[in-house]
Design an enzyme around this catalytic site. Structure first.
Site, PDB file in Angstrom:
ATOM      1  N   ARG A   4       0.829  -1.203   0.000  1.00 63.97           N
ATOM      2  CA  ARG A   4       0.000   0.000   0.000  1.00 63.97           C
ATOM      3  C   ARG A   4       0.865   1.255   0.000  1.00 63.97           C
ATOM      4  O   ARG A   4       1.907   1.311   0.636  1.00 63.97           O
ATOM      5  CB  ARG A   4      -0.897   0.030   1.238  1.00 63.97           C
ATOM      6  CG  ARG A   4      -1.818  -1.158   1.404  1.00 63.97           C
ATOM      7  CD  ARG A   4      -2.958  -1.217   0.445  1.00 63.97           C
ATOM      8  NE  ARG A   4      -3.790  -0.029   0.447  1.00 63.97           N
ATOM      9  CZ  ARG A   4      -5.006   0.011  -0.110  1.00 63.97           C
ATOM     10  NH1 ARG A   4      -5.525  -1.080  -0.684  1.00 63.97           N
ATOM     11  NH2 ARG A   4      -5.701   1.111  -0.106  1.00 63.97           N
ATOM     12  N   VAL A   5       0.377   2.264  -0.679  1.00 65.46           N
ATOM     13  CA  VAL A   5       1.058   3.553  -0.657  1.00 65.46           C
ATOM     14  C   VAL A   5       0.251   4.575   0.144  1.00 65.46           C
ATOM     15  O   VAL A   5       0.616   5.725   0.238  1.00 65.46           O
ATOM     16  CB  VAL A   5       1.312   4.088  -2.089  1.00 65.46           C
ATOM     17  CG1 VAL A   5       2.290   3.178  -2.819  1.00 65.46           C
ATOM     18  CG2 VAL A   5       0.017   4.214  -2.874  1.00 65.46           C
ATOM     19  N   ASP A   6      -0.873   4.137   0.713  1.00 60.91           N
ATOM     20  CA  ASP A   6      -1.674   5.056   1.530  1.00 60.91           C
ATOM     21  C   ASP A   6      -1.555   4.656   3.002  1.00 60.91           C
ATOM     22  O   ASP A   6      -0.701   3.864   3.368  1.00 60.91           O
ATOM     23  CB  ASP A   6      -3.139   5.055   1.062  1.00 60.91           C
ATOM     24  CG  ASP A   6      -3.723   3.643   1.022  1.00 60.91           C
ATOM     25  OD1 ASP A   6      -3.049   2.691   1.492  1.00 60.91           O
ATOM     26  OD2 ASP A   6      -4.847   3.478   0.520  1.00 60.91           O
ATOM     27  N   ASP A   7      -2.414   5.184   3.846  1.00 65.10           N
ATOM     28  CA  ASP A   7      -2.291   4.893   5.272  1.00 65.10           C
ATOM     29  C   ASP A   7      -3.068   3.646   5.666  1.00 65.10           C
ATOM     30  O   ASP A   7      -3.767   3.604   6.675  1.00 65.10           O
ATOM     31  CB  ASP A   7      -2.754   6.099   6.101  1.00 65.10           C
ATOM     32  CG  ASP A   7      -1.801   7.259   5.921  1.00 65.10           C
ATOM     33  OD1 ASP A   7      -0.588   7.000   5.811  1.00 65.10           O
ATOM     34  OD2 ASP A   7      -2.263   8.411   5.853  1.00 65.10           O
TER      35      ASP A   7
END
Ligand code: WTA
Length: 707
Positions: free
Chosen positions: A575-578
């Site tokens: 993932r590149v998000d939180d």
């Protein structure tokens, strides 16, 4: 490459003499092969010869057609393989995927009238599968099991559907399902679908607060649960959790009239179950009294089928909404090709129906194909680490679909022991090798990237070097597989999800949203729509557009990073998000943070993911206490307990790091980049800390790292 393959194959069989053990060790541990991570693993000729997609050539031919003429490709499959009461209108697909051109809209087969339960059961029974086993159920306790044929399953589904109708559940009504992996779980999903009700299954590991939050959001007519379940040696009192959730949701103005409760006798007897007269109803007392036939509620292809809540980068879970027709066509087709499904297969997916994998690939995809499915109630390592292979042998499982975290935990049993001595190692690997596993034909992996050494252990040891691994990349939102090997078609690369499924156009973009070609890495997006795509977030179309379609206008943004190698293979990088991925479970860092700060002694919290040997990622929480409160072991436990109570045990932090302060920019934004480096002890890679409001907090944090 072929020499290398033969080497692997000859090494992977159970060693008969001690001399072979060290070789086997090396292969299993990935050591011998570590330098060859990009090597191809070819399917055997025998496998390819019988495969649905026997060659790259065949794949390319179908893929090309699916992209050039999606309407023709999908309507061909939809009309030949499913029952429609009425054919869809002129347009197979109508969509707007560009926020700059108005509201996002995706519709497939609109105007087509069908029913997914009918297609799963009645249609297959009419085609001669009445007496085929639909479900094998294996209890947590070895030796207890049950099974249902397709016609028996239909009867059970109809009885429940009739009962639900009798209490006033109608088309479009929501039904919350909080059940473990009993046969009653797929039965409930199918019964809802039969009458057009919208099921929302909540994973039975969620806490009462999470359950209440979902009840308040979707306002169900009824909640369906069971009194308790055993997972391994532990009994979990699910009904108590539901009771607490119903108290909580009543406080928020949502009161539930009926709580249908199944008596899971092996876990808890009726007499010991807490009961609220007037509201609670025993499943066994009412459902079997209803007729075993039930008319189908015919629905539009775009009528909602289910809601499934998933985590995002803010605190509030998102109700992912899937509709009927496109989801049906997509899950069935992906199941068939990605597992090279044959009528004689026995299929076992270890996922729980509380997650999307259990929706698409325990219940719907396999049932639409008329498959025999194993449903296992318990823990994969109970009573010991051989349980999975015991089940494989018992039911002659041919397709085994699981998550990398399970592969790694079973692999580790061998690893740890191998440190002690080769003899113990041999005994430990017997957890796998003492079972035959010869029925296995295809393996599958889902939920997170599978590291090459786990891939190789799965391939060599579990699959005896003969079973291709379908490493399926997809999401709750996508409904079904998006990037996946098609067994037999392609040589594989351990750890790569390989190529897109038919009709799927993955693109990799840079931070400006420009597509990048060739060998590259960046953000993974998808161009165009596919039938299984979700249509909205329940009650919040705005958030749907903002989260998925605004970051890179014109594309669906997945939230994942991805690279493509020189041969065109896709490698998902996380993932590149939180959002963090713990044992394949999606957890929003914001959810854990908001649970932590609800603790009266917690002033502030910041949560990051950190690499974890077995779980993929672990949860690492930086916690600032209220002024004057001293750190203590007791407080640490109580913080963790708060998260367990608010979300569920699977979201409990692995580490609490006491933080006198958090690194923030002058505008007050927490610098997670720095926290991630501290969490993973990459202290020489902290980067520039001079822009922090108080650079000194970094040293304080480092000093407290192991206290
Ligand atoms: C991750 C589960 C790498 C990814 C079906 C995605 C994977 C998230 C894979 C979705 C895979 C899933 N390789 N990563 N084969 N499969 N993921 O919604 O980060 O629970 O965005 O759906 O899991 O998780 P979800």
């Amino acid at each position: 490459t072929t020499n290398h393959l033969r080497h692997v194959e000859s090494m992977a069989s159970l060693p008969s003499g001690a001399g072979k053990i060290s070789h086997l060790n090396a292969v299993i541990l990935g050591e011998a092969l570590a330098s060859e991570e990009n090597d191809f693993v070819f399917p055997s000729d025998d496998f390819s010869r019988q495969a649905l997609i026997p060659s790259p050539h065949k794949y390319l031919e179908m893929y090309k057609r699916s992209i050039e003429d999606p309407a023709g490709f999908w309507s061909g499959i939809a009309s030949s393989e499913f029952y429609w009461k009425q054919k869809w209108g002129d347009q197979v697909c109508s969509e707007n995927l560009d926020v700059r051109k108005g509201d996002i809209k995706i519709e497939w087969f609109k105007g087509g009238i069908t029913n997914i339960c009918y297609n799963c059961l009645d249609r297959n029974i009419d085609a001669g599968l009445a007496d085929k086993i639909a479900l094998y159920w294996e209890s947590n306790e070895p030796g207890f099991d049950a099974h249902l044929t397709y016609s028996q399953l239909l009867h059970r589904v109809c009885q429940l559907a009739n009962y639900l109708k009798s209490i006033g559940v109608r088309k479009g009504d929501a039904v919350i399902v909080y059940l473990p992996m009993l046969m009653e779980l797929p039965i409930t999903m199918l019964a809802c679908a039969r009458i057009g009700a919208v099921h929302s299954v909540v994973f039975a590991g969620f806490s009462s607060e999470s359950l209440a939050q979902r009840i308040v959001d979707c306002k169900p007519k009824v909640v369906i649960t069971c009194n308790a379940v055993k997972r391994g040696p532990k009994t979990i009192h699910l009904k108590d959790i539901v009771d607490a959730a119903l108290v909580e949701s009543a406080k928020n103005g949502i009161s539930i009239d009926v709580c249908l409760t199944y008596e899971n006798q092996s876990a808890l007897k009726k007499e010991s179950t807490k009961w609220q007269e007037g509201r609670d109803v025993w499943w066994e007392d009412v459902v079997p009294k209803y007729p075993t036939t039930c008319d189908v509620e015919w629905v539009d292809a775009e009528d909602p089928l289910f809601l499934l809540y998933t985590s995002g980068s803010t605190g509030k879970p998102k109700g992912v909404l899937h509709t009927t027709g496109g989801y049906m066509v997509y899950t069935a087709t992906t199941f068939k090709y990605a597992f090279d499904y044959k009528e004689s297969d026995v299929y076992w997916c270890t996922a729980d129906c509380g997650w999307i994998t259990g929706h698409s690939y325990v219940t719907y995809g396999p049932k639409l194909n008329g498959a025999t499915v194993v449903v296992y109630e318990g823990a994969p390592n109970y009573p010991d680490s051989g349980r999975c292979w015991d089940i494989v042998d018992k039911y002659k499982v041919t397709i085994f679909y699981t998550a990398p975290t399970l592969v790694r935990s079973l692999m580790r049993d061998g690893d740890e022991a191998s440190c002690i001595s080769n003899l113990v190692y041999t005994l430990k690997s017997l957890y796998v090798t003492r079972y035959s596993r010869k029925s296995l034909r295809v393996l599958g992996s889902v939920g997170e990237p599978i590291n090459p050494s786990a891939w190789r252990w799965f391939f060599n040891v579990v699959g005896g070097s003969r079973c291709p691994i379908s490493d399926t990349w997809w999401q709750t939102e996508t409904g079904g597989f998006m990037i996946t090997p098609l067994p037999g078609a392609w040589p594989q690369k351990p750890g790569s999800a390989t190529f897109p499924f038919f009709g799927v156009q993955p693109v990799i973009v840079d931070e400006k949203g420009t597509e990048i070609d060739g060998e590259c890495s960046g953000y993974l997006c998808v161009k165009g729509s596919w039938p299984g795509a979700f249509r909205t977030l329940y009650g919040d179309h705005e958030r749907y557009e903002t989260t998925y379609f605004r970051p890179f206008p014109g594309y669906y943004f997945t939230g994942d990073g991805c690279s493509r190698d020189k041969d065109g293979y896709h490698w998902l990088t996380g993932r590149v998000d939180d959002v963090i991925n713990v044992s394949g479970h999606r957890i929003g860092t914001a959810e854990v943070e908001s649970a932590l700060v609800s603790h009266p002694q917690c002033a502030e919290a910041a949560v990051v993911g950190v690499e974890h040997e077995v779980k993929g990622q672990g949860i690492y929480a930086f916690v600032t206490l209220v002024e004057g409160v001293p750190y203590s072991e007791e407080l640490r436990k109580s913080l963790i307990l708060t998260v367990r109570n608010q979300i569920g045990a699977f979201a409990a932090p692995d580490k609490i790091h006491w933080a006198p302060g958090l690194p923030k920019t002058r505008s007050g934004k927490i610098m997670r980049r720095i926290l991630r480096k501290i969490a993973s002890r990459q202290l020489d890679e902290l980067g520039d800390v001079s822009t922090l409001a108080e650079p000194g907090v970094v040293d304080q944090l480092i000093a407290l790292a192991d206290s």
